[in-house]
Enzyme design. Structure first.
Site, PDB file in Angstrom:
ATOM      1  N   GLY A  70      -1.098   1.128  10.359  1.00 41.84           N
ATOM      2  CA  GLY A  70       0.106   1.083  11.355  1.00 41.84           C
ATOM      3  C   GLY A  70      -1.203   0.227  12.649  1.00 41.84           C
TER       4      GLY A  70
ATOM      5  N   MET B 268     -12.805   4.666  -0.019  1.00 42.62           N
ATOM      6  CA  MET B 268     -12.944   5.087   1.092  1.00 42.62           C
ATOM      7  C   MET B 268     -13.571   6.286   1.258  1.00 42.62           C
ATOM      8  SD  MET B 268      -9.852   3.115   3.885  1.00 42.62           S
ATOM      9  CE  MET B 268      -8.448   3.518   2.232  1.00 42.62           C
TER      10      MET B 268
ATOM     11  N   HIS C  79      -8.382   1.124  -3.809  1.00 43.94           N
ATOM     12  CA  HIS C  79      -9.732   1.402  -2.628  1.00 43.94           C
ATOM     13  C   HIS C  79      -9.994   2.249  -2.747  1.00 43.94           C
ATOM     14  CE1 HIS C  79      -9.634  -0.245   1.835  1.00 43.94           C
ATOM     15  NE2 HIS C  79     -11.529   0.177   0.989  1.00 43.94           N
TER      16      HIS C  79
ATOM     17  N   HIS D  37      -1.411  -1.116  -4.380  1.00 36.69           N
ATOM     18  CA  HIS D  37      -3.101  -0.701  -4.326  1.00 36.69           C
ATOM     19  C   HIS D  37      -2.466   0.801  -3.423  1.00 36.69           C
ATOM     20  CE1 HIS D  37      -5.960  -1.697  -0.868  1.00 36.69           C
ATOM     21  NE2 HIS D  37      -6.038  -1.165  -0.547  1.00 36.69           N
TER      22      HIS D  37
ATOM     23  N   ASP E 102      -7.158  -6.018   4.614  1.00 32.90           N
ATOM     24  CA  ASP E 102      -6.218  -4.588   4.443  1.00 32.90           C
ATOM     25  C   ASP E 102      -6.177  -4.392   5.786  1.00 32.90           C
ATOM     26  OD1 ASP E 102      -5.212  -1.894   4.932  1.00 32.90           O
ATOM     27  OD2 ASP E 102      -6.569  -1.675   2.634  1.00 32.90           O
TER      28      ASP E 102
ATOM     29  N   MET F  50     -11.600  -5.223   5.823  1.00 32.57           N
ATOM     30  CA  MET F  50     -10.591  -4.578   6.316  1.00 32.57           C
ATOM     31  C   MET F  50     -10.331  -5.138   7.432  1.00 32.57           C
ATOM     32  SD  MET F  50     -10.236  -2.094   4.501  1.00 32.57           S
ATOM     33  CE  MET F  50      -9.323  -1.016   5.858  1.00 32.57           C
TER      34      MET F  50
ATOM     35  N   SER G  78       0.614  -1.313   0.484  1.00 36.83           N
ATOM     36  CA  SER G  78       0.181   0.051  -0.126  1.00 36.83           C
ATOM     37  C   SER G  78       0.809   1.280   0.090  1.00 36.83           C
ATOM     38  CB  SER G  78      -0.961   0.029   1.070  1.00 36.83           C
ATOM     39  OG  SER G  78      -1.300   1.594   1.426  1.00 36.83           O
TER      40      SER G  78
ATOM     41  N   MET H 160      -9.050   8.287   0.224  1.00 35.68           N
ATOM     42  CA  MET H 160      -9.347   8.390   1.607  1.00 35.68           C
ATOM     43  C   MET H 160      -9.871   9.961   1.143  1.00 35.68           C
ATOM     44  SD  MET H 160      -6.818   7.547   5.070  1.00 35.68           S
ATOM     45  CE  MET H 160      -6.335   5.990   4.285  1.00 35.68           C
TER      46      MET H 160
ATOM     47  N   ASP I 238      -5.036   4.106  -1.513  1.00 38.08           N
ATOM     48  CA  ASP I 238      -5.877   4.419  -0.968  1.00 38.08           C
ATOM     49  C   ASP I 238      -6.396   4.978  -0.509  1.00 38.08           C
ATOM     50  OD1 ASP I 238      -6.612   1.599   1.007  1.00 38.08           O
ATOM     51  OD2 ASP I 238      -4.333   2.226   2.187  1.00 38.08           O
TER      52      ASP I 238
END
Length: 227
Positions: free
Chosen positions: A152, A75, A73, A39, A182, A144, A15, A43, A41
């Site tokens: 983290g 979100m 992905h 990957h 993930d 998820m 990611s 957001m 992400d």
């Protein structure tokens, strides 16, 4: 458990959320090509409490790594409002959240109609039963294993039960979707994740937070295979 589930080849998707934000390309290059998917992400600061990449980053990845499998992905909320801008950037996979799409069937159908593989994501507390009606038009189901928004975080082990359920549903219904996980996946649990039927493991800080990301990916593959 592996003996009772049909396992597909295991894929690792680093990611870029955990890459150096001022040197994403250098971070990807540090993998030395030893990755299966990249990957991304996305957001919005609304569906999740963080902000990250837009379609320009996906376009740049496609330009710099034309042969890479790019896994986006979303979100974001509402998920439907972001489809066009990301479909234009030509990812290989585009995943929306069940929790963020009012018309999930329509969203997945639109992704597929654009020639992109469709994905549906579930937060840790969302049951698999809610996506049974769309499994036949999903190319990947993303589980998820942390609450989305930040890298983290600690792995939520109960999510592995959802992977087993999905693997059993896939076999019973003769479907082809991949199962992706993930959040908090790394050396301590990658073998467990694999045994539960997960096909694609997203890894962020577990890979990019190490001195040699390429060697770390190789180590994760060995651990997943029980070596």
């Amino acid at each position: 458990m592996a003996g009772s589930l049909q396992l597909k080849p295991f894929l690792i998707a680093p990611s870029i959320l955990s890459a150096d934000p001022l040197a994403v390309g250098a971070s990807v290059d540090a993998l030395k090509g030893d990755f299966d998917w990249l990957h991304v992400d996305v957001m919005d600061g609304h569906f999740v409490p963080n902000l990250s990449y837009g379609p320009a980053v996906v376009k740049a990845l496609r330009r710099c790594y034309p042969d890479a499998v790019i896994d986006v992905h979303l979100m974001v909320e509402p998920g439907e409002d972001f489809l066009d801008m990301f479909l234009e950037s030509r990812p290989d996979y585009l995943t929306v959240h069940q929790e963020a799409c009012r018309h999930l069937h329509r969203a997945l159908s639109k992704i597929r109609a654009a020639g992109v593989r469709s994905g549906v994501a579930l937060n840790p507390a969302t049951p698999v039963e809610l996506i049974k009606p769309v499994l036949n038009i999903a190319d990947v189901v993303l589980l998820m294993s942390v609450d989305p928004g930040f890298g983290g975080q600690s792995f939520i082990p109960e999510v592995t039960e959802k992977a087993v359920t999905l693997c059993q549903l896939r076999e019973a219904r003769g479907l082809k979707f991949l199962i992706e996980m993930d959040g908090g996946v790394g050396a301590p649990n990658v073998a467990q994740v694999r045994r539960c039927g997960v096909d694609v493991a997203v890894m962020g800080s577990a890979v990019f937070g190490t001195p040699d990301p390429a060697a770390t990916v190789a180590k994760m593959r060995a651990l997943a295979d029980g070596e």
